[in-house]
Design an enzyme around this catalytic site. Structure first.
Site, short mmCIF file in Angstrom:
data_model
loop_
_atom_site.label_atom_id
_atom_site.label_comp_id
_atom_site.label_asym_id
_atom_site.label_seq_id
_atom_site.Cartn_x
_atom_site.Cartn_y
_atom_site.Cartn_z
N GLU B 418 0.88 -1.21 -0.27
CA GLU B 418 -0.18 0.14 0.01
C GLU B 418 1.00 1.17 0.17
O GLU B 418 0.66 2.38 0.62
CB GLU B 418 -0.96 0.15 1.42
CG GLU B 418 -2.02 -1.11 1.14
CD GLU B 418 -3.22 -0.60 1.56
OE1 GLU B 418 -3.65 0.41 1.08
OE2 GLU B 418 -3.83 -1.19 2.62
N GLY B 419 2.04 1.09 -0.84
CA GLY B 419 2.69 2.28 -0.59
C GLY B 419 3.86 2.12 0.49
O GLY B 419 3.40 2.17 1.53
#
Lengths: 371, 613
Positions: B418-419
């Site tokens: 998610e980053g």
């Protein structure tokens, strides 16, 4: 083993004429100048007179003769030479002797030995120190010099960030590989041997020789070349010399012209990074005090796409190199390649070759069958 | 929640027109971005967002069966060992409706708000693999259809996705492209009749890749610009496995979340009808960004739920095991670990629900920066807390018989997916700088031009600051929104916010837009802003707790004070490092060492045993 006929030896002493010690060395070698012969000469001197008369001249002569015998970088030989000094005779025994440069010629001679060691960059060892202590005693000039050597030499030993290996390979392909990696200084760069050196006799009886071609290119250079505009030419230039201690090798460069400023702009796409903005839409520039760019008048140099070293510097060989490069850089097949080759030192080599016929030049990129 | 917004709207109407900057239309939640200017929009975060009693009851009704399911029928150990979620578990999840938590009820989903989604996330996180499978399905897999899809697309796909009959996956990453949109190689070429795309390419590390039937794929398409130039742009497409040409590789063997199916997905001449484009052709970049930015906040409550469970299990052990005739819980170092876990869990929860509450407000609030802050704080907090919990158990924590090592392995991915936290720090810092920069540009330019008045003002301000100025942002005092018990923490927060504002201005003045390249500076800016947001959330929640008299509110005050004091000092140190010529700033040395190590690609020091003579 009689090295010197009895007659000459006695003759020298009886005549009263000076026997140059150089002769001793001349006669000591039996055709082959090497360490064993040198050691024999030194031993002969030591054995013939227990008082070691004339040892200072002998040692100076020995130091002069060392390069001829090829032992100038050998620490054992230096220790052996120091061994020639009679021990404990020159040691200063009281403060007056210490004040007044006790046995000055011998001390000078000891310093000469150490100086020659210093010139050739040889680190003395414990044996040397022991010998010097035995011969000259503590707080003498040679010991002082030894201490200075031992202070500076360790500091200078690893000071070269790009050391040249002491024993360079003789094989031209290996030598080319090492020197190209040295020039490129990029760990991702790949060395490719496009052609191995070959000496062949064809059917017609003619000798065909193939010079070696070793090239290097890094992935960054490959990308640069892939982005190069095929309408612009690329240039093959050379040969440029590279000196490795006493060896000179020659390399050729494939380069392009620097881009004119109009074509150099990089458009920053706002849709480049999914996660964060790579370009801030602000009208603010970097402060003067934080600007660490150096504005020196630099001559803009074009990109260098690849380098190579070849056994021969003519266009045919280098064209083979370009053909080999085309395998990994297809754009070269569409780009005009211009050869800017200087004649190179080939003619000079040929002249000097015929002069010093017996000198081996293993490091020459020139072909070996000259002689 | 709706009552609150009406109240605030009324309060807003009472203010004179020029009192606030740029509040055009609805709540543009820019709380985090405003911090970069040294200001604080108290109305966004005080009071702490609440949900109505009916909603609370509704949630609790959901929570019960889900908790029961997870404690009885989800065998985490077996899932971890077999690296597979058994189909009965999946079926159970589908029956509970967990595959369509955020899908509106008209399409067959539960239609939960962000807050309720976060609440359920607390329970689902008890098993990492299940949580990731569900998150990959709904938080990113079908989010595209949900936020940017046309009504036809929604009607066609959402019902089956909500019931769990079809599982969704999000296909963005390729071997050559993690965050770089320019290196996407998957191509979608328009067919001659213009009715479909031919999709070719492969994606790696796709969660649910093996199970999914509906993929949100990002591919490069050629579009014709306004000027007529042909450009390559990214397009988002809904691809069904039934379109043909979709194959997936074998599931990857991972360190943690082993039950989640991660594999390569290959598309070979897959025919995708034009109606399946999400958004518009060439507009995939925005869709991707919106999807990625919207799913992050739930990590806060998920991590908090996991840590709460860990505290229970670990405390059980610490209070029963005896060494030297003393229980482990009597030793200071062990107590410190429990405090750390409690503080982190509290702050994570506060941040997550604050963000969820802000996102649930009417209007289109843009809480992407806050969500990123929640993700950064929670992932790192979870990793540290699980590590400490394992440490409390000592050797037992290391054994596979106990779940701690599985929690540790599962929580490691939190910092990566998610980053990655590094990228999100850049995002937080750069978005804040962009916002602040736009507003401060005028002032900074004046100062640089040498306008005497502005320079004098800045000099006087600096002088006043160094003398110790009293900052009042309205948190404490007569009309203060925070409770008086939290006075000290609130003062610290106010000071930090003010100092942060001046720091940001100084940085913009020094670097301007080249700050994009100064990652070490941006990292500190991001850390400070994350801490500030965390402090705000904690103070706001504790304030509310005292005011309404929740159970153990004094404990909350303690946790808040501990956290705020620690964060205050860390912030001050980071901001001191950001001053020019600060002695604490080691950036130059760091860069130099890194350059030397990377040049040789090895450790370059001589061995300690080496000799030169």
């Amino acid at each position: 083993m009689q090295l010197v006929p009895q007659g000459t030896k006695d003759r020298g002493f009886r005549d009263g004429s000076l026997v140059p010690f150089d002769e001793l060395f001349e006669r000591a070698h039996e055709g082959d100048r090497n360490k064993a012969a040198f050691n024999r000469a030194v031993e002969f001197f030591c054995q013939r007179d227990i008082r070691r008369r004339g040892h200072v001249e002998f040692i100076n002569a020995a130091l002069r003769k060392m390069p001829e015998f090829g032992v100038e970088r050998d620490l054992d030989v230096y220790n052996k030479i120091l061994d020639v000094f009679p021990k404990e005779v020159f040691v200063a025994r009281n403060f007056i002797q210490r004040m007044f440069n006790h046995y000055p010629r011998q001390q000078e001679c000891g310093i000469h030995v150490l100086e020659q060691m210093e010139n050739y960059g040889i680190m003395p060892n414990k044996q040397t120190k022991f010998l010097l202590l035995q011969i000259f005693g503590d707080r003498s000039h040679p010991i002082r010099k030894y201490q200075r050597l031992m202070y500076w030499f360790p500091k200078f030993k690893h000071i070269n960030p790009y050391p040249v290996p002491a024993a360079l390979p003789r094989d031209p392909v290996d030598l080319a590989r090492i020197s190209l990696q040295r020039i490129a200084a990029d760990l991702s760069a790949e060395v490719t041997v496009y052609q191995m050196p070959l000496t062949d006799i064809s059917d017609a009886g003619k000798e065909i020789t193939q010079p070696h071609i070793v090239g290097i290119q890094s992935p960054d250079q490959q990308e640069l070349l892939a982005r190069h505009n095929p309408a612009r030419p690329v240039f093959v230039e050379g040969p440029f010399p590279l000196w490795l201690k006493k060896t000179c090798v020659y390399y050729y460069v494939l380069r392009g012209d620097p881009l004119p400023p109009e074509e150099k702009e990089e458009v920053i796409d706002s849709e480049r990074n999914f996660y964060y903005p790579m370009h801030l839409d602000l009208d603010l520039d970097r402060d003067l005090w934080d600007d660490e760019e150096f504005y020196v008048d630099e001559v803009a140099e074009g990109p260098i796409f690849a380098m190579c070293m070849a056994g021969a510097g003519d266009q045919a060989t280098l064209a083979k190199w370009i053909l080999g490069l085309q395998q990994t850089n297809p754009i070269l097949s569409q780009t005009p390649v211009v050869f800017h080759l200087t004649p190179g030192p080939r003619e000079l080599q040929a002249a000097s070759d015929s002069e010093s016929g017996e000198e081996e030049i293993p490091q020459s990129w020139h072909m070996k069958q000259e002689l | 929640m709706s009552g609150l917004s009406l109240l605030l709207r009324a309060a807003r109407a009472a203010f004179p027109a020029g009192a606030r900057q740029l509040r055009t239309g609805g709540f543009r939640s820019a709380y985090a971005k405003e911090l970069f200017l040294g200001k604080m929009w108290k109305e966004e975060v005080f009071p702490y967002p609440e949900i109505s009693n009916e909603e609370l009851e509704e949630i609790n009704q959901f929570v019960g069966p889900v908790e029961k399911f997870f404690s009885e029928e989800v065998d985490s150990k077996k899932i971890d060992q077999d690296a597979k979620i058994p189909p009965e578990t999946l079926k159970g999840l589908k029956n509970l409706g967990l595959f369509g938590m955020q899908i509106p009820e008209e399409y067959g989903g539960l239609g939960l708000s962000n807050t309720m989604y976060a609440r359920l996330g607390e329970i689902i996180s008890l098993d990492g693999s299940v949580a990731v499978t569900l998150a990959a399905h709904q938080a990113i897999g079908l989010k595209g259809i949900l936020i940017a899809g046309t009504d036809e697309q929604k009607a066609k796909y959402l019902p089956k996705l909500a019931s769990g009959e079809h599982i969704a996956a999000f296909c963005l990453t390729e071997p050559g492209s993690g965050s770089d949109a320019a290196s996407i190689q998957t191509r979608a070429t328009m067919s001659e009749d213009g009715k479909s795309f031919l999709l070719n390419g492969s994606k790696i590390w796709i969660s649910n890749g093996g199970l999914a039937d509906v993929f949100t794929v990002f591919a490069r398409t050629e579009i014709v610009d306004n000027d007529g130039a042909k450009k390559d742009k990214i397009t988002a497409l809904i691809v069904e496995r039934a379109f043909g040409g979709v194959t997936n590789g074998k599931p990857e063997d991972k360190l943690g979340i082993r039950g989640s199916n991660t594999c390569e997905v290959h598309f070979e001449n897959t025919k995708v009808p034009v109606e399946n484009v999400i958004g518009e052709v060439g507009g995939g970049f925005k869709v991707a960004m919106n999807i990625l930015n919207s799913g992050r906040f739930s990590m806060g409550s998920a991590s908090a739920g996991m840590i709460k469970k860990l505290i229970e299990m670990t405390a059980e052990y610490a209070c029963t095991r005896k060494q030297f005739n003393k229980k482990l819980s009597d030793f200071g170092l062990i107590q410190e670990k429990f405090t750390l876990m409690a503080v982190k869990a509290y702050v994570m929860e506060s941040m997550a629900y604050l963000t969820a509450g802000m996102m649930d407000r009417p209007g289109v609030p843009d809480c992407s920066v806050e969500a990123a802050m929640v993700k950064v704080f929670s992932s790192e907090g979870a990793w540290i807390c699980v590590s400490e919990a394992l440490q409390v158990l000592g050797g037992l924590g290391y054994m596979k018989d106990y779940p701690y090592e599985r929690y540790l392995r599962d929580s490691r991915i939190l910092l990566i997916f998610e980053g990655t936290n590094e990228i999100l720090r850049m995002y937080i810092a750069l978005t804040g700088m962009q916002y602040a920069g736009k507003i401060l540009t005028g002032k900074i330019k004046e100062m640089k031009k040498g306008n005497v008045g502005v320079a004098l003002e800045i000099f006087v301000n600096k002088f006043r600051d160094s003398m110790g100025r009293k900052v009042d942002l309205g948190l404490v005092g007569k009309d203060g929104v925070a409770h008086p018990s939290l006075e000290e923490s609130s003062k610290k927060l106010e000071e930090n916010i003010y100092y942060f504002g001046t720091t940001v201005e100084g940085l913009l003045r020094r670097f301007g837009k080249t700050i994009v390249d100064e990652q070490l500076v941006l990292k500190r800016v991001a850390d400070v802003s994350v801490n500030l947001y965390a402090m705000t959330a904690a103070i706001s929640r504790a304030s509310r707790s005292i005011s309404i008299g929740l159970r153990n509110h004094d404990h909350e005050v303690l946790l808040t004070n501990i956290f705020c004091t620690e964060a205050y000092f860390k912030n001050n140190y980071a901001m001191a490092e950001l001053e020019k010529y600060a002695a604490e700033n080691l950036d130059d040395s760091i860069k130099k060492v890194a350059q030397q190590v990377l040049e040789k690609r090895a450790y370059i020091c001589s061995h300690p045993l080496e000799r030169t003579f």
